[in-house]
Motif scaffolding. Structure first.
Motif, PDB file in Angstrom:
ATOM      1  N   HIS A 119      -9.762   8.583   3.689  1.00  0.00           N
ATOM      2  CA  HIS A 119      -9.442  10.140   3.758  1.00  0.00           C
ATOM      3  C   HIS A 119     -10.046  10.693   2.300  1.00  0.00           C
ATOM      4  O   HIS A 119      -9.461  11.917   1.925  1.00  0.00           O
ATOM      5  N   TRP A 120     -10.690   9.936   1.489  1.00  0.00           N
ATOM      6  CA  TRP A 120     -11.144  10.487   0.025  1.00  0.00           C
ATOM      7  C   TRP A 120     -12.312  10.748   0.001  1.00  0.00           C
ATOM      8  O   TRP A 120     -13.027   9.712   0.473  1.00  0.00           O
ATOM      9  N   ASP A 121     -12.846  11.659  -0.636  1.00  0.00           N
ATOM     10  CA  ASP A 121     -14.235  11.918  -0.960  1.00  0.00           C
ATOM     11  C   ASP A 121     -14.777  11.060  -2.309  1.00  0.00           C
ATOM     12  O   ASP A 121     -14.423  11.466  -3.453  1.00  0.00           O
TER      13      ASP A 121
ATOM     14  N   TYR B 275       1.486   7.776   0.443  1.00  0.00           N
ATOM     15  CA  TYR B 275       2.446   8.907  -0.275  1.00  0.00           C
ATOM     16  C   TYR B 275       1.447   9.327  -1.414  1.00  0.00           C
ATOM     17  O   TYR B 275       1.470  10.900  -1.367  1.00  0.00           O
ATOM     18  N   VAL B 276       0.445   8.875  -1.902  1.00  0.00           N
ATOM     19  CA  VAL B 276      -0.404   9.388  -2.854  1.00  0.00           C
ATOM     20  C   VAL B 276      -1.187  10.563  -2.213  1.00  0.00           C
ATOM     21  O   VAL B 276      -1.385  11.531  -2.817  1.00  0.00           O
ATOM     22  N   GLN B 277      -1.576  10.287  -1.003  1.00  0.00           N
ATOM     23  CA  GLN B 277      -2.441  11.390  -0.297  1.00  0.00           C
ATOM     24  C   GLN B 277      -1.512  12.533  -0.126  1.00  0.00           C
ATOM     25  O   GLN B 277      -2.053  13.791  -0.371  1.00  0.00           O
ATOM     26  N   GLN B 278      -0.341  12.188   0.482  1.00  0.00           N
ATOM     27  CA  GLN B 278       0.557  13.385   0.583  1.00  0.00           C
ATOM     28  C   GLN B 278       0.790  14.281  -0.556  1.00  0.00           C
ATOM     29  O   GLN B 278       0.708  15.642  -0.712  1.00  0.00           O
ATOM     30  N   LEU B 279       1.041  13.454  -1.548  1.00  0.00           N
ATOM     31  CA  LEU B 279       1.208  14.194  -3.075  1.00  0.00           C
ATOM     32  C   LEU B 279       0.108  15.122  -3.299  1.00  0.00           C
ATOM     33  O   LEU B 279       0.115  16.300  -3.594  1.00  0.00           O
TER      34      LEU B 279
ATOM     35  N   ARG C  45     -10.675  -0.142  -0.806  1.00  0.00           N
ATOM     36  CA  ARG C  45     -11.037  -0.852   0.401  1.00  0.00           C
ATOM     37  C   ARG C  45      -9.907  -1.371   1.029  1.00  0.00           C
ATOM     38  O   ARG C  45      -9.298  -2.255   0.621  1.00  0.00           O
ATOM     39  N   GLY C  46      -9.774  -0.951   2.376  1.00  0.00           N
ATOM     40  CA  GLY C  46      -8.874  -1.616   3.099  1.00  0.00           C
ATOM     41  C   GLY C  46      -7.595  -0.753   3.014  1.00  0.00           C
ATOM     42  O   GLY C  46      -6.440  -1.383   3.730  1.00  0.00           O
ATOM     43  N   LEU C  47      -7.174   0.207   1.867  1.00  0.00           N
ATOM     44  CA  LEU C  47      -5.934   0.895   1.878  1.00  0.00           C
ATOM     45  C   LEU C  47      -5.956   2.054   2.790  1.00  0.00           C
ATOM     46  O   LEU C  47      -7.149   2.790   3.040  1.00  0.00           O
ATOM     47  N   HIS C  48      -4.979   2.680   2.776  1.00  0.00           N
ATOM     48  CA  HIS C  48      -4.758   3.935   3.670  1.00  0.00           C
ATOM     49  C   HIS C  48      -5.740   4.927   3.267  1.00  0.00           C
ATOM     50  O   HIS C  48      -6.094   5.802   4.012  1.00  0.00           O
TER      51      HIS C  48
ATOM     52  N   ASP D 120       0.819  -1.238  -0.175  1.00  0.00           N
ATOM     53  CA  ASP D 120      -0.035  -0.096  -0.154  1.00  0.00           C
ATOM     54  C   ASP D 120       0.726   1.215  -0.074  1.00  0.00           C
ATOM     55  O   ASP D 120       1.712   1.559   0.990  1.00  0.00           O
ATOM     56  N   LYS D 121       0.589   2.048  -0.994  1.00  0.00           N
ATOM     57  CA  LYS D 121       1.504   3.326  -1.293  1.00  0.00           C
ATOM     58  C   LYS D 121       0.764   4.454  -1.134  1.00  0.00           C
ATOM     59  O   LYS D 121       1.046   5.455  -1.644  1.00  0.00           O
TER      60      LYS D 121
END
Length: 522
Positions: free
Chosen positions: A74-76, A27-31, A67-70, A23-24
């Motif tokens: 946190h995503w709409d 990092y995607v969310q931070q970007l 589903r089940g990922l970080h 699960d990366k």
């Protein structure tokens, strides 16, 4: 157990086929939360395409895949964005016409998927501009632009034709410049590739990219960290010596946490947990080794290459800095950053990332460019392990005797003093032993040191000095220098059996003329 996603670069297939997934998405969310325009360079087979596809699926709003990922909570998921997905992973790039034809194809596929049309189909930059504007108009949201393997059309032609590579580069520069002009209509951009071309040459029209290639926060955005490996692949790691695996395949770093190449990990676990050069064998470094030869590069220097900040990312069609090329293609990685003081950009110390790359690159160099006959490296290793130095001497003499005559006359690397040390260095690295070159002491630099555990369990170190002598006879200068400079001092720790080894070469003989050794009594 879950399947291993070998050769899979789409999130949909990984999730649908119940494959192992690291699960990366943190990092995607931070970007996404930190900015808009990004550029990322990583070596081949490092998971760049999977990262791009993950972003594509996220912005498309494919909630089930996450589903089940970080990132899931946190995503709409009620919102989706128009995504323009561009990949140069495949295509005919042997001419500018072929490149433009492929770009036309990419733009057409995106138009069909988004349900929009471009009036100007002939000019690729005009069509790209229209595609972005029309997509925003239709969906009422700013557009996401993802570009994978942005540099492949150029890299495919660098070796073939500098003129063609320049032409391809200029075409891409005009195409990519569209992105900056559409700032009002764009919400996120990521370009990925192997190399980082200078902003002046390729990104002069797109100078607002945030380059996250060398950024501790994103060092592990591609690749597997040690923790990720042990946690995600726990079922597959039964019976694996993790220290050995780490030495073979870990070590890539961009100022942050070090990572494994995913391709190495997956092939290692799939093919009976054998330590083989899986990543190295996916691409022949012929071009790189040719450059090393032409530039008369001293191979032992690859152990520790100091590069300034500008040079590390200053790459262009007509400016092929060999150290930059080795770094960007994954044969060297950042060992650590060197602080040059307030107000000055840092330097970086580069070295091999791991045993696979070091051993494989030197083996390739040895087999393809130095000798015409293969050596039974196992018997050479046995000679060193067992302390049979007369046998080792004969192997060294045989090595140089078998170097093709043409290599001395047509190969520039054979004309300089460090040639013999470079050959020995490549030879010893190919044995798979822990070989250190240019080891600093308070008295000077040791040319080379080899360390290993002997069959009797004792730690052995060979402290080696190379000398060029005039004429055809030894003058004992190599052993004299080892003793005079006390090169054995760093290893007098009570844990090593130390053997001094002096080798003297004659340019006229093109071989050894002196080979002396002396064990030290602790």
């Amino acid at each position: 157990m879950k399947k291993l996603p070998i050769g899979v670069s789409t999130l949909q297939k990984i999730r649908d086929d119940d494959c192992v997934y690291v699960d990366k998405t943190a990092y995607v969310q931070q970007l996404i939360e930190s900015g808009t325009y990004y550029f990322l360079s990583r070596p081949r087979r490092f998971g760049k395409s999977l990262l791009v596809d993950t972003l594509y699926q996220l912005f498309q709003g494919n909630e089930a895949l996450f589903r089940g990922l970080h990132i899931h909570p946190h995503w709409d998921w009620s919102v989706s964005y128009p995504v323009i997905n561009i990949s140069f992973a495949s295509g005919d790039f042997t001419s500018r016409v072929g490149l433009e034809r492929h770009i036309h194809y990419i733009l057409r596929i995106n138009q069909e998927r988004l349900g929009v049309q471009c009036d100007d189909h002939d000019d690729i930059t005009s069509c790209f501009n229209e595609l972005i504007r029309n997509a925003k108009t239709k969906y009422g949201r700013n557009v996401v632009v993802l570009v994978d393997e942005y540099d492949k059309p150029i890299l495919d032609n660098i070796e073939r034709s500098t003129e063609l590579a320049t032409e391809i580069r200029d075409t891409l520069r005009s195409f990519y410049s569209v992105i900056k002009g559409q700032d009002a209509n764009i919400c996120f951009v990521l370009l990925t590739g192997v190399s980082k071309f200078s902003k002046v040459s390729l990104f002069s029209g797109l100078n607002n990219l945030n380059d996250i290639t060398i950024d501790a926060r994103y060092s592990a955005i591609c690749g597997y960290t040690q923790i990720e490996l042990e946690h995600t692949f726990a079922d597959y790691l039964q019976g694996v010596d993790l220290n050995v695996m780490k030495r073979w395949y870990n070590g890539y770093g961009w100022l942050g946490e070090r990572v494994y190449n995913p391709f190495d990990v997956l092939l290692f676990l799939d093919k009976g947990k054998k330590y083989l050069p899986h990543w190295f064998e996916t691409g022949s470094p012929t071009f790189l080794v040719d450059v090393l030869k032409k530039r008369r590069f001293h191979l032992p220097n690859l152990e520790a290459v100091r590069m300034d900040y500008k040079k590390l990312g200053d790459f262009d069609v007509d400016r092929l800095n060999i150290e930059t090329l080795l770094f960007q293609t994954g044969y060297l990685t950042i060992q650590h950053e060197i602080n040059n003081g307030e107000g000055r950009a840092p330097d970086y110390l580069l070295t091999y990332p791991n045993h696979e790359v070091r051993y494989s690159l030197m083996s390739y160099f040895l087999d393809n460019y130095l000798t015409e006959t293969s050596h039974a490296l196992g018997t050479v290793s046995e000679a060193l392990y067992n302390g049979d130095l007369p046998a080792f001497e004969q192997h060294i003499r045989s090595l140089f005797a078998n170097i093709a005559y043409e290599n001395y006359n047509n190969n520039p690397i054979a004309q300089y003093e460090g040639y013999y040390a470079a050959v020995i260095y490549a030879f010893l690295c190919a044995l798979g032993m822990e070989t250190q070159a240019e080891v600093s002491t308070n008295q000077g630099r040791i040319d080379m040191a080899i360390r290993f555990i002997r069959p009797d369990g004792l730690r052995q170190v060979y402290v080696i000095e190379f000398k060029m002598v005039k004429g055809m006879e030894s003058d004992g200068s190599a052993m004299q220098q080892i003793k005079a400079k006390d090169y054995a001092a760093p290893y007098r720790d009570g844990q090593h059996q130390i053997t001094l080894l002096g080798m003297e070469f004659s340019e006229q003989a093109r071989n050894l003329v002196g080979f002396a050794w002396e064990p030290l009594i602790l």
